[in-house]
Design an enzyme around this catalytic site. Structure first.
Site, mmCIF file in Angstrom:
data_model
loop_
_atom_site.group_PDB
_atom_site.id
_atom_site.type_symbol
_atom_site.label_atom_id
_atom_site.label_comp_id
_atom_site.label_asym_id
_atom_site.label_seq_id
_atom_site.Cartn_x
_atom_site.Cartn_y
_atom_site.Cartn_z
ATOM 1 N N ASP A 16 66.350 33.778 76.993
ATOM 2 C CA ASP A 16 67.238 33.229 78.024
ATOM 3 C C ASP A 16 66.461 32.966 79.315
ATOM 4 O O ASP A 16 66.677 31.972 80.010
ATOM 5 C CB ASP A 16 68.372 34.243 78.297
ATOM 6 C CG ASP A 16 69.619 33.608 78.886
ATOM 7 O OD1 ASP A 16 69.517 32.505 79.445
ATOM 8 O OD2 ASP A 16 70.700 34.224 78.803
ATOM 9 N N HIS A 209 76.731 40.570 79.204
ATOM 10 C CA HIS A 209 75.644 39.610 79.460
ATOM 11 C C HIS A 209 76.051 38.819 80.713
ATOM 12 O O HIS A 209 76.714 37.800 80.622
ATOM 13 C CB HIS A 209 75.501 38.699 78.223
ATOM 14 C CG HIS A 209 74.451 37.649 78.307
ATOM 15 N ND1 HIS A 209 73.230 37.756 77.677
ATOM 16 C CD2 HIS A 209 74.427 36.435 78.913
ATOM 17 C CE1 HIS A 209 72.515 36.666 77.886
ATOM 18 N NE2 HIS A 209 73.226 35.841 78.636
ATOM 19 N N HIS A 211 75.289 36.695 83.931
ATOM 20 C CA HIS A 211 74.402 35.895 84.793
ATOM 21 C C HIS A 211 74.792 36.195 86.231
ATOM 22 O O HIS A 211 75.918 36.642 86.513
ATOM 23 C CB HIS A 211 74.520 34.411 84.437
ATOM 24 C CG HIS A 211 73.776 34.068 83.172
ATOM 25 N ND1 HIS A 211 72.557 33.439 83.168
ATOM 26 C CD2 HIS A 211 74.073 34.323 81.878
ATOM 27 C CE1 HIS A 211 72.131 33.308 81.916
ATOM 28 N NE2 HIS A 211 73.035 33.832 81.102
ATOM 29 N N CYS A 242 71.139 28.652 81.155
ATOM 30 C CA CYS A 242 71.306 27.853 79.944
ATOM 31 C C CYS A 242 71.178 26.379 80.297
ATOM 32 O O CYS A 242 71.828 25.908 81.220
ATOM 33 C CB CYS A 242 72.682 28.152 79.334
ATOM 34 S SG CYS A 242 73.036 27.098 77.932
ATOM 35 N N ASN A 251 69.768 35.396 84.998
ATOM 36 C CA ASN A 251 70.463 36.582 84.469
ATOM 37 C C ASN A 251 70.361 37.696 85.497
ATOM 38 O O ASN A 251 69.560 37.629 86.423
ATOM 39 C CB ASN A 251 69.756 37.070 83.195
ATOM 40 C CG ASN A 251 70.021 36.176 82.013
ATOM 41 O OD1 ASN A 251 69.459 35.102 81.913
ATOM 42 N ND2 ASN A 251 70.878 36.618 81.126
HETATM 43 P P1 HMG Z 1 72.556 18.500 66.317
HETATM 44 O O1 HMG Z 1 71.763 17.381 66.904
HETATM 45 O O2 HMG Z 1 74.038 18.370 66.250
HETATM 46 O O3 HMG Z 1 71.991 18.932 64.871
HETATM 47 O O4 HMG Z 1 72.163 19.805 67.108
HETATM 48 P P2 HMG Z 1 71.936 18.237 63.481
HETATM 49 O O5 HMG Z 1 72.305 19.241 62.477
HETATM 50 O O6 HMG Z 1 72.655 16.903 63.510
HETATM 51 O O7 HMG Z 1 70.360 17.918 63.352
HETATM 52 C C1 HMG Z 1 69.686 17.047 64.248
HETATM 53 C C2 HMG Z 1 68.198 17.347 64.213
HETATM 54 O O8 HMG Z 1 67.942 18.681 64.675
HETATM 55 C C3 HMG Z 1 67.608 17.274 62.806
HETATM 56 O O9 HMG Z 1 66.247 16.847 62.954
HETATM 57 C C4 HMG Z 1 67.604 18.709 62.353
HETATM 58 O O10 HMG Z 1 66.639 18.989 61.369
HETATM 59 C C5 HMG Z 1 67.266 19.416 63.645
HETATM 60 P P3 HMG Z 1 65.823 15.305 62.786
HETATM 61 O O11 HMG Z 1 66.273 14.945 61.409
HETATM 62 O O12 HMG Z 1 66.569 14.522 63.851
HETATM 63 O O13 HMG Z 1 64.338 15.324 63.002
HETATM 64 N N1 HMG Z 1 67.747 20.801 63.672
HETATM 65 C C6 HMG Z 1 66.957 21.874 63.921
HETATM 66 N N2 HMG Z 1 65.649 21.973 64.214
HETATM 67 C C7 HMG Z 1 65.158 23.229 64.395
HETATM 68 N N3 HMG Z 1 65.900 24.321 64.319
HETATM 69 C C8 HMG Z 1 67.223 24.267 64.033
HETATM 70 C C9 HMG Z 1 67.789 22.985 63.829
HETATM 71 N N4 HMG Z 1 69.037 22.565 63.520
HETATM 72 C C10 HMG Z 1 68.999 21.245 63.423
HETATM 73 N N5 HMG Z 1 67.927 25.382 63.975
HETATM 74 C C11 HMG Z 1 71.860 22.184 67.265
HETATM 75 C C12 HMG Z 1 72.754 21.058 66.795
HETATM 76 C C13 HMG Z 1 72.658 23.455 67.180
HETATM 77 C C14 HMG Z 1 70.615 22.254 66.389
HETATM 78 C C15 HMG Z 1 71.429 21.880 68.724
HETATM 79 O O14 HMG Z 1 72.555 21.596 69.482
HETATM 80 C C16 HMG Z 1 70.690 23.022 69.370
HETATM 81 O O15 HMG Z 1 69.590 23.353 68.973
HETATM 82 N N6 HMG Z 1 71.287 23.635 70.377
HETATM 83 C C17 HMG Z 1 70.699 24.815 71.018
HETATM 84 C C18 HMG Z 1 71.199 24.938 72.393
HETATM 85 C C19 HMG Z 1 70.598 26.175 73.005
HETATM 86 O O16 HMG Z 1 69.622 26.744 72.551
HETATM 87 N N7 HMG Z 1 71.220 26.603 74.118
HETATM 88 C C20 HMG Z 1 70.784 27.796 74.828
HETATM 89 C C21 HMG Z 1 71.098 29.058 74.107
HETATM 90 S S1 HMG Z 1 72.777 29.586 74.301
HETATM 91 C C22 HMG Z 1 72.770 30.461 75.807
HETATM 92 O O17 HMG Z 1 71.816 30.416 76.537
HETATM 93 C C23 HMG Z 1 73.956 31.332 76.140
HETATM 94 C C24 HMG Z 1 73.663 32.824 75.956
HETATM 95 O O18 HMG Z 1 72.569 33.237 76.757
HETATM 96 C C25 HMG Z 1 74.904 33.664 76.321
HETATM 97 C C26 HMG Z 1 75.496 33.285 77.671
HETATM 98 O O19 HMG Z 1 74.786 33.273 78.689
HETATM 99 O O20 HMG Z 1 76.715 33.015 77.667
HETATM 100 C C27 HMG Z 1 73.309 33.135 74.489
HETATM 101 MG MG MG Z 2 72.701 33.695 78.855
#
Ligand code: HMG
Ligand code: MG
Length: 300
Positions: A16, A209, A211, A242, A251
């Site tokens: 994060d 958690h 922030h 995020c 955080n």
């Molecule tokens: P999408 O574009 O809808 O995915 O993204 P898709 O299934 O249509 O696939 C598109 C492309 O992504 C494809 O590749 C997949 O292979 C690839 P392409 O054919 O175009 O070359 N792909 C991946 N590659 C690597 N690893 C994977 C993966 N999945 C698909 N796992 C997806 C959907 C969920 C992947 C995208 O939206 C994403 O990665 N989002 C992550 C967002 C993120 O990390 N946000 C921050 C974390 S959450 C947070 O911080 C909150 C928290 O701290 C708690 C709080 O504070 O509340 C936890």
């Molecule tokens: Mg967070």
């Protein structure tokens, strides 16, 4: 030691804390940060995420980080990774990860922006990931984001937050970390949420958690402690945010959390001086002043 005085800290800086940084941070610096946090006595480190590198480029080196950890991790400590879907779980399995965190949100708009899925779709994915992870002997923690407010929708319905938490536990998550993603919660709102939560969910399965955007995080921790929560997520130097939550700043700083806990009769196992050094290290890398008041007070 009275067990009820122990507080678990989930250090989220390598994930994060760094995920929103624009500067390209080298693998060596990421590993050094993890090593320093490890040596400071933190028992649980969230080390990266197996998400799409197109969405979050900073997390692209997560496989290499786990390759390093495979050879150098400390026994009995937890080195976890965030996983959004089955593809992410496959990467976690291939990298020998023993614990993952799934993440969903209590706000429809945030869910769409963060993972390109509705809440319903994300629940289906989370259930599948938890089931598959358990088949592979991987422990699963879960995050629920926007529990005290959403960057796009404002207020979030408390009952939905409770229901989603309950579902994550029923699917098999051993703990749900309640994410105040943009730090808008106040102690009063946190208390209201926890009172509602405790009617449906054992408090031992909840974590906080918070922030710190509005400077409320430590106060929210204090209320949560009084309600019986004993696990909190924080990030050294108060790094974090995020990429898909507009306005989300850092955080809660781990230094500030540790200082409060250790001076209030709680045990964390963390060496505060080493922790401050770890924070100073990553701030030098990022060319940044610390967000931790405790660190500032100790390095003048
Ligand atoms: P999408 O574009 O809808 O995915 O993204 P898709 O299934 O249509 O696939 C598109 C492309 O992504 C494809 O590749 C997949 O292979 C690839 P392409 O054919 O175009 O070359 N792909 C991946 N590659 C690597 N690893 C994977 C993966 N999945 C698909 N796992 C997806 C959907 C969920 C992947 C995208 O939206 C994403 O990665 N989002 C992550 C967002 C993120 O990390 N946000 C921050 C974390 S959450 C947070 O911080 C909150 C928290 O701290 C708690 C709080 O504070 O509340 C936890
Ligand atoms: Mg967070």
């Amino acid at each position: 030691m009275n067990h009820s005085q122990w507080v678990n800290i989930v250090e989220v800086a390598p994930r994060d804390g760094l995920q929103n940084e624009k500067l390209c941070i080298s693998l060596e610096d990421k590993i050094e940060l993890i090593q320093r946090l490890d040596h400071a006595g933190l028992n649980y480190l969230e080390c990266g995420s197996f998400v799409s590198p197109k969405w979050v480029p900073q997390m692209e080196a997560t496989s290499e980080i786990f390759e390093y950890l495979h050879k150098h991790s400390t026994p009995d400590k937890t080195y976890a990774a965030l996983v959004p879907n089955i593809k992410g779980l496959e990467s976690a399995i291939n990298n020998g990860v023993k614990e993952i965190a799934v993440f969903i949100a209590a706000s429809e708009s945030f869910s769409k922006k963060n993972i390109n899925k509705s809440i319903d779709e994300s629940i289906t994915v989370a259930r599948e990931v938890i089931k598959e992870a358990q088949k592979n002997n991987i422990k699963v923690r879960a995050y629920l984001s926007c529990v005290l407010g959403c960057p796009y929708e404002g207020q979030v319905n408390t009952q939905s937050v409770v229901d989603l938490t309950k579902q994550l536990i029923e699917f098999g998550a051993y703990e749900v970390s309640l994410g105040d993603t943009i730090g808008v919660g106040t102690p009063f709102k946190t208390l209201q949420l926890l009172k509602a939560m405790k009617e449906k969910v054992p408090v031992s399965m909840l974590a906080g958690h918070f922030h710190d955007t509005y400077g409320q995080a430590l106060a929210n921790v204090f209320v949560s402690l009084q309600e019986g929560i004993r696990t909190f997520d924080s990030s050294v130097a108060g790094l974090g945010g995020c990429p898909y939550a507009k306005g989300a700043s850092g955080n809660l700083a781990t230094e500030d959390l540790v200082y409060m806990l250790q001076n209030s009769g709680y045990e964390t196992g963390v060496n505060l001086s080493k922790l401050i050094e770890a924070g100073n290290f990553i701030n030098r890398v990022l060319v940044r002043e610390t967000n931790s008041k405790v660190s500032r007070a100790n390095t003048k």
